[in-house]
Design an enzyme around this catalytic site. Structure first.
Site, short mmCIF file in Angstrom:
data_model
loop_
_atom_site.label_atom_id
_atom_site.label_comp_id
_atom_site.label_asym_id
_atom_site.label_seq_id
_atom_site.Cartn_x
_atom_site.Cartn_y
_atom_site.Cartn_z
N GLU A 52 0.84 -1.21 0.00
CA GLU A 52 0.00 0.00 0.00
C GLU A 52 0.87 1.26 0.00
O GLU A 52 0.58 2.26 -0.66
CB GLU A 52 -0.92 0.03 1.23
CG GLU A 52 -1.85 -1.17 1.41
CD GLU A 52 -1.22 -2.28 2.23
OE1 GLU A 52 -0.02 -2.61 2.02
OE2 GLU A 52 -1.93 -2.85 3.08
N SER A 168 16.58 -47.27 -3.21
CA SER A 168 15.47 -46.38 -3.63
C SER A 168 15.88 -45.42 -4.73
O SER A 168 15.15 -44.49 -5.05
CB SER A 168 15.01 -45.57 -2.41
OG SER A 168 16.06 -44.68 -2.04
N ARG A 207 18.38 -28.15 -5.22
CA ARG A 207 19.29 -28.09 -6.38
C ARG A 207 18.45 -28.25 -7.64
O ARG A 207 17.24 -28.13 -7.61
CB ARG A 207 20.33 -29.21 -6.25
CG ARG A 207 21.07 -29.11 -4.91
CD ARG A 207 22.12 -30.16 -4.78
NE ARG A 207 21.66 -31.50 -5.04
CZ ARG A 207 21.03 -32.26 -4.16
NH1 ARG A 207 20.70 -31.77 -2.98
NH2 ARG A 207 20.67 -33.47 -4.46
N THR A 222 15.97 -39.19 18.09
CA THR A 222 15.73 -39.17 19.56
C THR A 222 16.98 -39.58 20.35
O THR A 222 17.20 -39.08 21.44
CB THR A 222 14.58 -40.14 19.92
OG1 THR A 222 14.84 -41.36 19.27
CG2 THR A 222 13.26 -39.60 19.45
N VAL A 294 8.86 -41.61 10.19
CA VAL A 294 8.47 -40.22 10.47
C VAL A 294 7.09 -39.92 9.89
O VAL A 294 6.23 -39.34 10.54
CB VAL A 294 9.53 -39.25 9.89
CG1 VAL A 294 9.03 -37.82 9.94
CG2 VAL A 294 10.82 -39.39 10.67
N HIS A 295 6.85 -40.38 8.65
CA HIS A 295 5.52 -40.17 8.07
C HIS A 295 4.45 -40.84 8.91
O HIS A 295 3.37 -40.30 9.14
CB HIS A 295 5.49 -40.72 6.63
CG HIS A 295 6.00 -39.74 5.62
ND1 HIS A 295 6.57 -40.12 4.43
CD2 HIS A 295 6.03 -38.39 5.61
CE1 HIS A 295 6.92 -39.05 3.74
NE2 HIS A 295 6.62 -37.98 4.44
N GLY A 296 4.79 -42.03 9.43
CA GLY A 296 3.83 -42.75 10.29
C GLY A 296 3.51 -41.94 11.53
O GLY A 296 2.36 -41.86 11.97
N1 LIG Z 1 14.13 -42.12 -3.91
C1 LIG Z 1 13.45 -41.00 -4.32
C2 LIG Z 1 13.34 -39.89 -3.48
N2 LIG Z 1 13.95 -39.96 -2.25
C3 LIG Z 1 13.98 -38.91 -1.41
C4 LIG Z 1 14.81 -39.01 -0.18
O1 LIG Z 1 14.53 -40.24 0.45
C5 LIG Z 1 16.30 -38.97 -0.53
O2 LIG Z 1 17.04 -39.14 0.66
C6 LIG Z 1 16.64 -37.58 -1.01
O3 LIG Z 1 16.03 -37.30 -2.22
C7 LIG Z 1 18.12 -37.47 -1.24
O4 LIG Z 1 18.39 -36.17 -0.89
P1 LIG Z 1 19.34 -35.27 -1.80
O5 LIG Z 1 20.72 -35.79 -1.56
O6 LIG Z 1 19.12 -33.88 -1.31
O7 LIG Z 1 18.84 -35.48 -3.20
N3 LIG Z 1 12.64 -38.80 -3.87
C8 LIG Z 1 12.06 -38.75 -5.11
O8 LIG Z 1 11.41 -37.76 -5.46
N4 LIG Z 1 12.18 -39.81 -5.97
C9 LIG Z 1 12.85 -40.94 -5.62
O9 LIG Z 1 12.94 -41.88 -6.41
#
Ligand SMILES: Nc1c(/N=C/[C@@H](O)[C@H](O)[C@H](O)COP(=O)(O)O)[nH]c(=O)[nH]c1=O
Length: 360
Positions: A52, A168, A207, A222, A294-296
């Site tokens: 404003e 993963s 990034r 914890t 953690v999600h749980g």
């Molecule tokens: N495994 C996956 C992810 N996984 C996400 C988190 O579990 C990883 O630790 C995180 O991306 C790694 O952190 P950074 O080093 O900052 O990249 N997230 C996604 O979107 N797709 C995936 O397939």
């Protein structure tokens, strides 16, 4: 142009400043006199003039008898700058059209009251939904006094976030992962559990995108079992906080670094206490990247507002492969957490689903 058109312009200006006004909301304002725009502006940076003020300065003495359009109720309290409601009165504005009221219960409606008492014709609610969508985190934080919590999970078609051996990388493709980094950019804090730090050794910085803001990295641990050698403690491009229990000073010593802070809670697994601590530190929005434990815990506490699921068209299988939400879970359908899907989009080969608790 009508009220909606001028408010749309104010909203557009505010939308261009999202992220840079933190911890203040993004706000836009337009001053119109005899059908011509005589002033316009947006709040650019916390501590600098509000939208404003910019618009009224530009209008100069044309503000007298003019109409002002603002996306958020003009402030009525002395903060870093004098109240805008008072300035609007001083400048002789005749009509004030406001999209949304301030959601802080302490001040909500006071700005409108001040202007009405001064004889200004006031109106609220023009493009209210669009204006509120500018600052979901700020409005939530002011109303609930705790961070807006987004749970993010990347999973296979069968809901797994890793194979039974813990692999993963990667479940989702580049576009979904880029989108995940946009989530990091828009949130004040990113929280993961100790198991994710141990399993993935993540950097948790923003990034693979342009000008990026790094969220504060927060680890729930914890018993302080993570290693001080982990990337998030070695890399000082962002702050790193550990929320832990009552652990001895000798355990904390190896983490002593400029960018690392350790907070001890009596009940370090109590999500409500964790959110109270983060709110007190000014964290308005929190991205929880998991993992399953953690999600749980957040699901059990029901203290979250949005779930962002990235689903890849792969099948991982295996009863021992972790699903996105671990913990005890609900035993009866009547207890399950209901959400509503507010957005879906295809990112490369993956599906992004954004869900919110009803009424959020
Ligand atoms: N495994 C996956 C992810 N996984 C996400 C988190 O579990 C990883 O630790 C995180 O991306 C790694 O952190 P950074 O080093 O900052 O990249 N997230 C996604 O979107 N797709 C995936 O397939």
């Amino acid at each position: 142009m009508n009220d909606q058109a001028y408010m749309k312009l104010a909203i557009q200006m505010a939308s261009a400043t999202i992220g840079q006004t933190k911890p203040n909301p993004a706000v836009g304002a337009v001053v119109v006199k005899d059908g011509a725009i005589v002033g316009m502006g947006a709040h650019l940076k916390a501590g600098e003039p509000h939208a404003e003020v910019h618009a009224l300065n530009m209008a100069g003495d044309k503000a007298y008898g003019a109409t002002i359009y603002v996306t958020l109720e003009p402030c009525s309290h002395y903060g870093k700058t004098p109240p805008c409601a008072e300035l609007i009165i001083q400048k002789g504005i005749k009509r004030a059209v406001v999209a949304s009221l301030d959601s802080n219960p302490l001040v909500s409606g006071r700005g409108m009251e001040m202007m009405k008492k001064a004889g200004i014709e006031v109106e609220v609610g023009v493009l209210e939904r669009e204006a509120k969508a500018l600052n979901p985190f700020f409005l939530h934080f002011m109303r609930e006094k705790r961070p807006f919590v987004t749970l993010k999970a990347a999973m296979s078609l069968d809901g797994k976030i890793a194979t039974k051996t813990g692999e993963s990388k990667w479940i989702t493709g580049e576009q979904a992962r880029l989108d995940g980094h946009r989530l990091r950019h828009s949130h004040d804090g990113i929280l993961v559990g100790a198991n994710t730090v141990i399993a993935d050794n993540p950097l948790l910085t923003t990034r693979i995108m342009g000008h990026a803001r790094h969220p504060i990295r927060i680890v729930l641990d914890t018993t302080l079992k993570v290693s001080p050698e982990a990337k998030i403690f070695q890399d000082d491009s962002a702050e790193t906080w550990i929320i832990t229990g009552n652990v001895g000073e000798e355990k904390k010593a190896p983490f002593a670094k400029e960018h690392v802070s350790i907070f001890s809670l009596e009940q370090p697994q109590n999500i409500e206490h964790i959110l109270e601590l983060l709110a007190a530190k000014g964290v308005q929005s929190l991205l929880v990247e998991g993992g399953a434990t953690v999600h749980g815990a957040f699901l059990q506490s029901r203290l979250f507002d949005e779930v962002v699921s990235y689903v890849a068209p792969i099948l991982i299988g295996g009863k021992d492969a972790p699903s996105a939400f671990g913990g005890a879970g609900f035993s009866r359908m009547a207890e399950t957490q209901h959400l509503e899907i507010i957005e879906t989009s295809v990112l490369g080969e993956d599906l992004k689903i954004v869900s919110r608790k009803k009424g959020k």
